[in-house]
Design a protein around this motif. Structure first.
Motif, PDB file in Angstrom:
ATOM      1  N   GLN A  22      -9.614  13.339   2.723  1.00 55.29           N
ATOM      2  CA  GLN A  22     -10.593  14.069   1.903  1.00 55.29           C
ATOM      3  C   GLN A  22     -10.850  15.257   2.269  1.00 55.29           C
ATOM      4  N   GLN A  23      -9.849  16.111   2.815  1.00 50.57           N
ATOM      5  CA  GLN A  23      -9.750  17.680   3.157  1.00 50.57           C
ATOM      6  C   GLN A  23     -10.195  18.427   2.141  1.00 50.57           C
ATOM      7  N   SER A  24      -9.905  18.238   0.965  1.00 57.12           N
ATOM      8  CA  SER A  24     -10.150  19.189  -0.169  1.00 57.12           C
ATOM      9  C   SER A  24     -11.522  18.803  -0.722  1.00 57.12           C
ATOM     10  N   LEU A  25     -12.232  17.943  -0.484  1.00 55.45           N
ATOM     11  CA  LEU A  25     -13.531  17.421  -0.952  1.00 55.45           C
ATOM     12  C   LEU A  25     -14.586  18.506  -0.706  1.00 55.45           C
ATOM     13  N   SER A  26     -14.998  19.080  -1.825  1.00 52.66           N
ATOM     14  CA  SER A  26     -15.845  20.170  -1.683  1.00 52.66           C
ATOM     15  C   SER A  26     -17.289  19.568  -1.349  1.00 52.66           C
ATOM     16  N   GLU A  27     -18.189  20.536  -1.035  1.00 53.25           N
ATOM     17  CA  GLU A  27     -19.672  19.929  -0.539  1.00 53.25           C
ATOM     18  C   GLU A  27     -20.308  19.330  -1.470  1.00 53.25           C
ATOM     19  N   TYR A  76     -16.811  19.209  13.903  1.00 54.49           N
ATOM     20  CA  TYR A  76     -17.732  19.435  13.058  1.00 54.49           C
ATOM     21  C   TYR A  76     -17.811  18.427  11.866  1.00 54.49           C
ATOM     22  N   MET A  77     -18.830  17.713  11.544  1.00 56.93           N
ATOM     23  CA  MET A  77     -18.988  16.805  10.510  1.00 56.93           C
ATOM     24  C   MET A  77     -20.178  17.170   9.660  1.00 56.93           C
ATOM     25  N   GLN A  78     -20.161  16.722   8.418  1.00 56.08           N
ATOM     26  CA  GLN A  78     -21.013  16.896   7.389  1.00 56.08           C
ATOM     27  C   GLN A  78     -21.374  15.404   6.912  1.00 56.08           C
ATOM     28  N   ARG A  79     -22.717  15.165   6.914  1.00 54.64           N
ATOM     29  CA  ARG A  79     -23.424  14.022   6.481  1.00 54.64           C
ATOM     30  C   ARG A  79     -24.407  14.050   5.558  1.00 54.64           C
ATOM     31  N   THR A  80     -24.378  13.064   4.684  1.00 56.41           N
ATOM     32  CA  THR A  80     -25.354  12.804   3.610  1.00 56.41           C
ATOM     33  C   THR A  80     -25.982  11.637   3.907  1.00 56.41           C
ATOM     34  N   GLN A  81     -27.222  11.266   3.717  1.00 58.15           N
ATOM     35  CA  GLN A  81     -28.059  10.207   4.061  1.00 58.15           C
ATOM     36  C   GLN A  81     -28.634   9.614   2.767  1.00 58.15           C
ATOM     37  N   VAL A  82     -28.574   8.502   2.586  1.00 58.66           N
ATOM     38  CA  VAL A  82     -29.198   7.519   1.162  1.00 58.66           C
ATOM     39  C   VAL A  82     -30.348   6.836   1.639  1.00 58.66           C
ATOM     40  N   THR A  93     -25.471  27.037   8.283  1.00 54.93           N
ATOM     41  CA  THR A  93     -25.800  25.697   8.425  1.00 54.93           C
ATOM     42  C   THR A  93     -27.108  25.793   7.187  1.00 54.93           C
ATOM     43  N   GLN A  94     -27.959  26.717   7.405  1.00 58.74           N
ATOM     44  CA  GLN A  94     -29.084  26.895   6.854  1.00 58.74           C
ATOM     45  C   GLN A  94     -28.813  27.050   5.196  1.00 58.74           C
ATOM     46  N   ALA A  95     -27.720  27.720   5.072  1.00 58.36           N
ATOM     47  CA  ALA A  95     -27.333  28.057   3.609  1.00 58.36           C
ATOM     48  C   ALA A  95     -26.810  26.783   3.006  1.00 58.36           C
ATOM     49  N   LEU A  96     -26.419  25.707   3.849  1.00 57.45           N
ATOM     50  CA  LEU A  96     -25.695  24.674   3.154  1.00 57.45           C
ATOM     51  C   LEU A  96     -26.586  24.068   2.005  1.00 57.45           C
ATOM     52  N   PRO A  97     -26.413  23.345   1.120  1.00 58.18           N
ATOM     53  CA  PRO A  97     -27.158  22.468   0.101  1.00 58.18           C
ATOM     54  C   PRO A  97     -28.102  21.403   0.968  1.00 58.18           C
ATOM     55  N   ARG A  98     -29.178  21.335   0.784  1.00 60.29           N
ATOM     56  CA  ARG A  98     -30.442  20.492   1.501  1.00 60.29           C
ATOM     57  C   ARG A  98     -29.729  19.194   1.692  1.00 60.29           C
ATOM     58  N   GLU A  99     -28.980  18.764   0.840  1.00 59.89           N
ATOM     59  CA  GLU A  99     -28.416  17.271   1.113  1.00 59.89           C
ATOM     60  C   GLU A  99     -27.483  16.795   2.372  1.00 59.89           C
ATOM     61  N   LEU A 100     -27.116  18.115   2.898  1.00 56.67           N
ATOM     62  CA  LEU A 100     -26.074  18.076   3.870  1.00 56.67           C
ATOM     63  C   LEU A 100     -26.524  18.355   5.310  1.00 56.67           C
ATOM     64  N   VAL A 101     -26.518  17.261   6.219  1.00 54.27           N
ATOM     65  CA  VAL A 101     -26.693  17.452   7.527  1.00 54.27           C
ATOM     66  C   VAL A 101     -25.567  17.743   8.403  1.00 54.27           C
ATOM     67  N   VAL A 102     -25.544  18.887   9.253  1.00 49.73           N
ATOM     68  CA  VAL A 102     -24.419  18.949  10.063  1.00 49.73           C
ATOM     69  C   VAL A 102     -24.391  18.337  11.591  1.00 49.73           C
ATOM     70  N   ILE A 103     -23.216  17.644  12.053  1.00 51.97           N
ATOM     71  CA  ILE A 103     -23.095  17.129  13.092  1.00 51.97           C
ATOM     72  C   ILE A 103     -22.253  17.761  14.015  1.00 51.97           C
TER      73      ILE A 103
END
Length: 301
Positions: A67-72, A293-299, A99-109
């Motif tokens: 999923q390398q090409s998966l956008s945010e 560098y990982m990006q996480r969403t939480q449900v 990081t602060q500029a990312l969509p609010r649904e994304l958390v960076v690990i």
């Protein structure tokens, strides 16, 4: 639609023009399956979403490789098929502007520091067995973690099946798990770091956090699992401290056996979705000089 846990199953989801198909390839361990052949950049049809939900309910952890090409925005849209997404919480430390500029649904690990500021949280150390945010009255339902950069070695994530752990408990331990509730510690994160505003204590009887049954029914399936959260600071209400410690030690020793577990060795482009209600997970440490560098969403529920 039947999805075999021992062989790949081909799922056909019809739409007006192009059929959406994917294979379910179980890991062969107590949990986990690869989903192969599905383009996550495209909106999914309801029948495809239902089939994914069935696979997720059966295998508890789903992995989508490549999923390398998966956008945010694709990551966010796909995650929303699993439920309502949480917003990124306010960090306890100043994070980099990117990081602060990312969509609010994304958390960076991440362990990466740029311009003197961290890009994300949890660094490069070991993360002990835990479920996410069980110190809250209603913990998250799921998380979807996407690997953007990974170290050459280390940083693997291990998952454990708490349905299987509960089902195989010795009768005496199962009876106690069904009888008691446990206080889940809110003071520290999974890396053992004390959160801002909390008192450091070594007495579990002073633990502050939500209270949950040791054996909990998943409302989505009606099945019962162990519900342990994390070990440090936990306290079983109604027991003397020594009894609480002995019971928790026995439950944790049982639940984290290798027979209930599967290891995710990360590759760039891996997207992993797990059911936070019925699994535990932990992370291996890795070389602090390497980039992760990982990006996480939480449900939420």
């Amino acid at each position: 639609m039947s999805l075999s846990p021992f062989a790949s199953a081909v799922v056909h989801a019809r739409r007006a023009t192009v059929p959406q198909t994917f294979d379910v390839q179980p890991t062969g361990h107590a949990l986990g399956a690869d989903i192969v052949g599905l383009d996550l950049r495209q909106p999914l049809q309801p029948v495809t979403i239902d089939a994914l939900q069935q696979a997720w309910s059966k295998h508890l952890v789903l992995r989508f490789r490549g999923q390398q090409s998966l956008s945010e925005q694709d990551h966010i849209r796909f995650s929303a098929y699993f439920g309502t997404l949480d917003q990124r919480p306010i960090s306890s430390q100043a994070l980099h502007a990117s990081t602060q500029a990312l969509p609010r649904e994304l958390v960076v690990i991440s362990n990466v520091v740029q311009d003197g500021q961290p890009l994300g949280g949890l660094g490069d150390g070991e993360s002990v067995w835990h479920a996410d945010m069980t110190y809250q009255p209603v913990p998250p339902k799921a998380a979807l973690l996407l690997a953007r950069e990974v170290p050459a070695q280390g940083g693997n994530t291990h998952f454990a099946n708490m349905y299987a752990a509960f089902d195989t408990l010795p009768p005496d331990l199962k009876a106690q798990a069904l009888q008691y509730d446990c206080v889940h510690d809110a003071s520290r994160n999974s890396a053992g770091q004390l959160r801002l505003g909390f008192k450091d204590t070594t007495d579990p009887r002073e633990t502050v956090g939500a209270v949950h049954p040791l054996a909990r029914v998943n409302p989505a399936t009606g099945k019962r699992s162990l519900y342990l959260g994390r070990r440090r600071g936990a306290y079983v209400r109604g027991l003397e401290l020594a009894e609480s410690e002995a019971l928790l030690n026995a439950l944790w020793a049982h639940a984290t056996q290798s027979q209930f577990a599967w290891t995710q060795a990360w590759q760039v482009g891996d997207l992993v979705a797990w059911d936070n209600r019925v699994t535990l997970h932990r992370r291996d440490a890795f070389d602090p000089r390497a980039r992760r560098y990982m990006q996480r969403t939480q449900v939420s529920e």
